[in-house]
Design a protein around this motif. Sequence first.
Motif, short mmCIF file in Angstrom:
data_model
loop_
_atom_site.label_atom_id
_atom_site.label_comp_id
_atom_site.label_asym_id
_atom_site.label_seq_id
_atom_site.Cartn_x
_atom_site.Cartn_y
_atom_site.Cartn_z
N PHE A 1 8.34 85.96 59.02
CA PHE A 1 8.33 84.95 57.96
C PHE A 1 9.71 84.44 57.57
O PHE A 1 9.82 83.35 57.01
CB PHE A 1 7.64 85.50 56.71
CG PHE A 1 6.18 85.83 56.88
CD1 PHE A 1 5.39 85.17 57.82
CD2 PHE A 1 5.60 86.80 56.10
CE1 PHE A 1 4.04 85.47 57.96
CE2 PHE A 1 4.24 87.10 56.23
CZ PHE A 1 3.47 86.44 57.16
N HIS B 1 6.17 80.41 55.14
CA HIS B 1 5.18 80.45 56.22
C HIS B 1 3.76 80.41 55.64
O HIS B 1 3.48 81.07 54.64
CB HIS B 1 5.38 81.72 57.05
CG HIS B 1 4.69 81.70 58.36
ND1 HIS B 1 3.35 81.94 58.50
CD2 HIS B 1 5.18 81.44 59.60
CE1 HIS B 1 3.02 81.84 59.78
NE2 HIS B 1 4.11 81.54 60.47
N ASN C 1 2.06 83.69 54.71
CA ASN C 1 2.74 84.61 53.80
C ASN C 1 2.07 84.58 52.43
O ASN C 1 2.50 83.88 51.51
CB ASN C 1 4.22 84.25 53.70
CG ASN C 1 5.03 85.30 52.98
OD1 ASN C 1 4.49 86.15 52.28
ND2 ASN C 1 6.34 85.23 53.15
N LYS D 1 5.29 75.06 60.61
CA LYS D 1 4.51 76.24 60.22
C LYS D 1 4.73 76.63 58.77
O LYS D 1 4.27 77.68 58.33
CB LYS D 1 4.88 77.42 61.12
CG LYS D 1 4.45 77.25 62.54
CD LYS D 1 4.80 78.48 63.35
CE LYS D 1 4.36 78.30 64.79
NZ LYS D 1 4.65 79.48 65.60
N GLU D 2 5.45 75.80 58.03
CA GLU D 2 5.73 76.12 56.64
C GLU D 2 5.07 75.14 55.69
O GLU D 2 4.92 73.97 55.99
CB GLU D 2 7.25 76.13 56.38
CG GLU D 2 7.95 77.30 57.00
CD GLU D 2 9.31 77.55 56.39
OE1 GLU D 2 9.81 76.70 55.62
OE2 GLU D 2 9.87 78.61 56.65
#
Length: 146
Positions: free
Chosen positions: A28, A114, A117, A138-139
């Motif tokens: 992450f 992320h 997360n 991806k965030e």
Amino acid sequence: MQIELRPVTNENWEACCALELTTEQQGFLEPNVYSIAQAGFEPALVMRAIYAADELVGFLMYNTEREELDGYWIYRLMVDRRHQGSGIGREAMRLLLVEMQQLPKVACIVVGYHLDNQVAHRLYERLGFVDYGDRFGKEMAVRYTF
């Protein structure tokens, strides 16, 4: 527990690099050594070491220039695996938001994390960050407004 944000210096940068995430969290965040190197090349980045009762327990970094979403970005927040779950990250973020309020014409603070997360998601949600659907690869990015 007394939480403080202190500058990353010649005396504590190596200890910041030695801080560890849990195995599940390692995908992450970039390692702290990468963040410290990045700050050496990007002068607008500010690093802080997180201390609890004079013990180094975490690291964070933010930008002092506005970026995407017309906000100031928090680049990193990590608390060493041995100190997670005790409210250190939440208190460090509260202190950081107070510090960042001093930035010029601040109206919005943005943090990206992320998508998987969930710990970060719950933390930022509790602190008042709002998800407006902004995604960067991806965030996801959430915003705190003053």
